[in-house]
Design an enzyme around this catalytic site. Structure first.
Site, PDB file in Angstrom:
ATOM      1  N   ARG A  26      12.126  28.918   5.396  1.00 42.99           N
ATOM      2  CA  ARG A  26      12.563  29.537   6.648  1.00 42.99           C
ATOM      3  C   ARG A  26      13.788  28.832   7.234  1.00 42.99           C
ATOM      4  O   ARG A  26      14.477  29.369   8.073  1.00 42.99           O
ATOM      5  CB  ARG A  26      11.408  29.603   7.640  1.00 42.99           C
ATOM      6  CG  ARG A  26      10.924  28.274   8.121  1.00 42.99           C
ATOM      7  CD  ARG A  26       9.676  28.397   8.952  1.00 42.99           C
ATOM      8  NE  ARG A  26       8.517  28.730   8.135  1.00 42.99           N
ATOM      9  CZ  ARG A  26       7.288  28.823   8.604  1.00 42.99           C
ATOM     10  NH1 ARG A  26       7.062  28.667   9.869  1.00 42.99           N
ATOM     11  NH2 ARG A  26       6.287  29.088   7.800  1.00 42.99           N
ATOM     12  N   ALA A 141      15.093  49.099  38.474  1.00 40.49           N
ATOM     13  CA  ALA A 141      13.823  49.456  37.827  1.00 40.49           C
ATOM     14  C   ALA A 141      13.964  50.803  37.118  1.00 40.49           C
ATOM     15  O   ALA A 141      13.452  51.005  36.015  1.00 40.49           O
ATOM     16  CB  ALA A 141      12.716  49.502  38.865  1.00 40.49           C
ATOM     17  N   GLY A 191       8.182  49.600  32.091  1.00 42.45           N
ATOM     18  CA  GLY A 191       6.732  49.429  32.180  1.00 42.45           C
ATOM     19  C   GLY A 191       6.036  48.533  31.178  1.00 42.45           C
ATOM     20  O   GLY A 191       4.828  48.357  31.291  1.00 42.45           O
ATOM     21  N   CYS A 196       4.123  43.688  35.098  1.00 42.22           N
ATOM     22  CA  CYS A 196       4.618  44.972  35.596  1.00 42.22           C
ATOM     23  C   CYS A 196       3.446  45.929  35.771  1.00 42.22           C
ATOM     24  O   CYS A 196       2.549  45.972  34.934  1.00 42.22           O
ATOM     25  CB  CYS A 196       5.580  45.498  34.544  1.00 42.22           C
ATOM     26  SG  CYS A 196       5.866  47.236  34.675  1.00 42.22           S
ATOM     27  N   THR A 198       4.143  49.246  36.803  1.00 43.72           N
ATOM     28  CA  THR A 198       4.765  50.562  36.946  1.00 43.72           C
ATOM     29  C   THR A 198       3.934  51.670  36.291  1.00 43.72           C
ATOM     30  O   THR A 198       3.763  52.747  36.851  1.00 43.72           O
ATOM     31  CB  THR A 198       6.184  50.534  36.327  1.00 43.72           C
ATOM     32  OG1 THR A 198       6.978  49.656  37.111  1.00 43.72           O
ATOM     33  CG2 THR A 198       6.831  51.896  36.302  1.00 43.72           C
ATOM     34  N   GLY A 252      10.279  37.449  29.769  1.00 43.71           N
ATOM     35  CA  GLY A 252       9.861  36.932  31.062  1.00 43.71           C
ATOM     36  C   GLY A 252       8.678  36.005  30.857  1.00 43.71           C
ATOM     37  O   GLY A 252       8.816  34.786  30.796  1.00 43.71           O
ATOM     38  N   SER A 317       4.168  48.105  45.626  1.00 46.49           N
ATOM     39  CA  SER A 317       4.460  47.008  44.719  1.00 46.49           C
ATOM     40  C   SER A 317       4.265  47.500  43.289  1.00 46.49           C
ATOM     41  O   SER A 317       3.288  48.178  42.994  1.00 46.49           O
ATOM     42  CB  SER A 317       3.502  45.868  45.038  1.00 46.49           C
ATOM     43  OG  SER A 317       3.139  45.209  43.864  1.00 46.49           O
ATOM     44  N   GLY A 319       4.514  45.253  40.673  1.00 46.13           N
ATOM     45  CA  GLY A 319       4.408  44.032  39.884  1.00 46.13           C
ATOM     46  C   GLY A 319       3.198  43.254  40.332  1.00 46.13           C
ATOM     47  O   GLY A 319       2.742  43.403  41.462  1.00 46.13           O
ATOM     48  N   CYS A 345      11.472  36.623   9.119  1.00 47.42           N
ATOM     49  CA  CYS A 345      12.625  36.964   8.269  1.00 47.42           C
ATOM     50  C   CYS A 345      12.326  36.568   6.820  1.00 47.42           C
ATOM     51  O   CYS A 345      12.654  37.313   5.886  1.00 47.42           O
ATOM     52  CB  CYS A 345      13.883  36.256   8.761  1.00 47.42           C
ATOM     53  SG  CYS A 345      14.490  36.888  10.331  1.00 47.42           S
TER      54      CYS A 345
HETATM   55  P1  5GP Z   1       7.766  40.244  29.993  1.00 44.99           P
HETATM   56  O1  5GP Z   1       8.650  39.524  29.033  1.00 44.99           O
HETATM   57  O2  5GP Z   1       7.184  39.337  31.028  1.00 44.99           O
HETATM   58  O3  5GP Z   1       6.724  41.081  29.312  1.00 44.99           O
HETATM   59  O4  5GP Z   1       8.702  41.299  30.753  1.00 44.99           O
HETATM   60  C1  5GP Z   1       9.842  40.900  31.482  1.00 44.99           C
HETATM   61  C2  5GP Z   1      10.480  42.114  32.090  1.00 44.99           C
HETATM   62  O5  5GP Z   1       9.579  42.772  33.005  1.00 44.99           O
HETATM   63  C3  5GP Z   1      11.680  41.815  32.981  1.00 44.99           C
HETATM   64  O6  5GP Z   1      12.836  41.519  32.248  1.00 44.99           O
HETATM   65  C4  5GP Z   1      11.791  43.096  33.782  1.00 44.99           C
HETATM   66  O7  5GP Z   1      12.472  44.108  33.089  1.00 44.99           O
HETATM   67  C5  5GP Z   1      10.349  43.511  33.948  1.00 44.99           C
HETATM   68  N1  5GP Z   1       9.841  43.199  35.301  1.00 44.99           N
HETATM   69  C6  5GP Z   1       9.942  42.052  35.981  1.00 44.99           C
HETATM   70  N2  5GP Z   1       9.334  42.140  37.187  1.00 44.99           N
HETATM   71  C7  5GP Z   1       8.829  43.380  37.254  1.00 44.99           C
HETATM   72  C8  5GP Z   1       8.110  44.094  38.264  1.00 44.99           C
HETATM   73  O8  5GP Z   1       7.749  43.588  39.318  1.00 44.99           O
HETATM   74  N3  5GP Z   1       7.811  45.389  37.977  1.00 44.99           N
HETATM   75  C9  5GP Z   1       8.177  45.974  36.811  1.00 44.99           C
HETATM   76  N4  5GP Z   1       7.878  47.260  36.620  1.00 44.99           N
HETATM   77  N5  5GP Z   1       8.828  45.328  35.822  1.00 44.99           N
HETATM   78  C10 5GP Z   1       9.158  44.056  36.060  1.00 44.99           C
END
Ligand code: 5GP
Length: 374
Positions: A26, A141, A191, A196, A198, A252, A317, A319, A345
């Site tokens: 690797r 968003a 989403g 998140c 959403t 994130g 909200s 999130g 890879c």
């Molecule tokens: P993770 O890597 O944690 O799965 O996702 C990160 C992504 O979640 C962020 O880059 C952003 O696009 C999205 N995100 C961050 N905060 C929120 C939130 O409060 N609500 C929603 N719908 N998406 C979020």
């Protein structure tokens, strides 16, 4: 009402099929990528002359509290990776950051929303640091509003010498629309994020692996690029995102809980179920300390309270707020992450990350791994 009957997939719906390969180890896998952007037209080359606009390991820290910090940017920058800063830094902090070390412009994006205040703030910061900002992340968003498209077009017109990252969308048509309006890199994902809600609050979303595949295909046809944003829970998911065609992967939750995020470390004590038998015949229970860091979605109530004094009446909200285990310095996590991607890879015979989509065959599956000890 329409129903699409095509199967759409998430990272958890597939595995990568191993293939015969001539790669010995690797270590031989090259994770660095070079990109040239479709709309970016630098009139002020910021650093050394390059024959590509971007060169690095295309993993990005999300512009979220506890992740998209300046400290994270510098640490990830040293490891060849990229950070989108949170939107809430002050003008003074941002100007200082970009002026102090112009090399930061190569691995850090300024993030903004689409209000007039956002536009004015950026103008002040950009001039304040003598235009030493190369990447701007225009982040909303819902990337489907006409207002957002017009905003991207106006930023393109005002700043031809800036790489525009814009999102979020999940469909090929809107990816192309954004590129045609002036974006260089489209951020994909509605989403899937770890914090998140959403999909729960609105019922809106798109399975992330399919969103990435379809948007990448649409973008690449126009010499555009995409970021797979959200939904990666482990290094294997990051490899799947690249294999699906993502040019960059944004994280994130996987980068939360580290020193570089700047969050307060919270200690909690738990009975761990073990005990010592004492001479008097009683048992002494054992306790252990576990450490956590707060992590929340940027449209959660926690984020709205911290930055805007509470949720506006007309908003709900979208999130959640969680405690994630404290994980120390981010470098250890990054090593584990990149080791996983390198190994993916090797399994499919891709000597370079660039070759991963070409080498990858996804297998649909019911279950990706054994959960007996989770
Ligand atoms: P993770 O890597 O944690 O799965 O996702 C990160 C992504 O979640 C962020 O880059 C952003 O696009 C999205 N995100 C961050 N905060 C929120 C939130 O409060 N609500 C929603 N719908 N998406 C979020």
């Amino acid at each position: 009402m329409n129903i699409e009957n095509d199967v759409k997939l998430d990272y958890s719906s597939v595995l990568l099929r191993p293939k015969r390969s001539t790669l010995g180890s690797r270590k031989e896998v090259q994770l660095t990528r070079r990109h040239t952007f479709r709309n970016y037209n630098p009139s002020h080359p910021l650093t050394v002359t390059r024959d590509a606009d971007y060169e690095g390991v295309p993993v990005m820290a999300a512009n979220m509290d506890g992740v998209g910090t300046m400290d994270m940017a510098d640490t990830l920058g040293r490891l060849g990776m990229f950070t989108c800063l949170v939107k809430t830094y002050s003008i003074k902090e941002l100007v200082g950051f970009f002026i102090d070390n112009p090399e930061r412009a190569e691995y850090t994006a300024y993030s903004m929303g689409i209000t007039d205040d956002d536009a004015s703030k950026f103008r002040v910061v950009y001039r304040g640091c003598y235009e030493k900002i190369k990447y701007v992340c225009i982040d909303v968003a819902n990337g489907y509003s006409e207002r957002f498209l017009n905003y991207v077009a106006s930023v393109r017109e005002e700043y031809p010498g800036i790489v525009i990252i814009a999102g979020n969308v999940v469909t090929a048509d809107q990816t192309q629309e954004l590129l045609l309006r002036g974006a260089d890199i489209v951020k994909v994902g509605i989403g899937p994020g770890s914090v998140c809600t959403t999909r729960i609050k609105t019922g809106v979303g798109y399975p992330q692996l399919s969103a990435v595949t379809e948007c990448a295909d649409a973008a690449h046809g126009l010499d555009g690029h995409v970021i797979a944003d959200g939904g990666c829970t482990c290094p294997g998911d990051v490899a799947k995102a690249f294999a699906a065609g993502a040019d960059f992967v944004m994280l994130g939750g996987m980068l939360a809980g580290h020193d570089e995020g700047g969050g307060k470390v919270i200690s909690k004590h738990y009975a761990n179920g073990e005990a010592t038998l004492l001479d008097n015949g009683n048992y002494m229970p054992h306790y252990e300390q576990r450490q956590f860091v707060q992590f929340y979605g940027m449209s959660s109530e926690a984020a709205n309270t911290k930055h805007f004094g509470g949720l506006k009446e007309y908003r709900s909200s979208e999130g959640r707020e969680v405690l994630v285990p404290y994980r120390g310095r981010v470098e250890t996590t990054v090593r584990d992450l990149l080791g996983g991607v390198r190994s993916s890879c090797t399994y499919v015979g891709a000597a370079k990350l660039k070759h991963l989509p070409k080498c990858a065959t996804f297998i649909r599956c019911q279950d990706t791994h054994n959960r007996v000890y989770e």
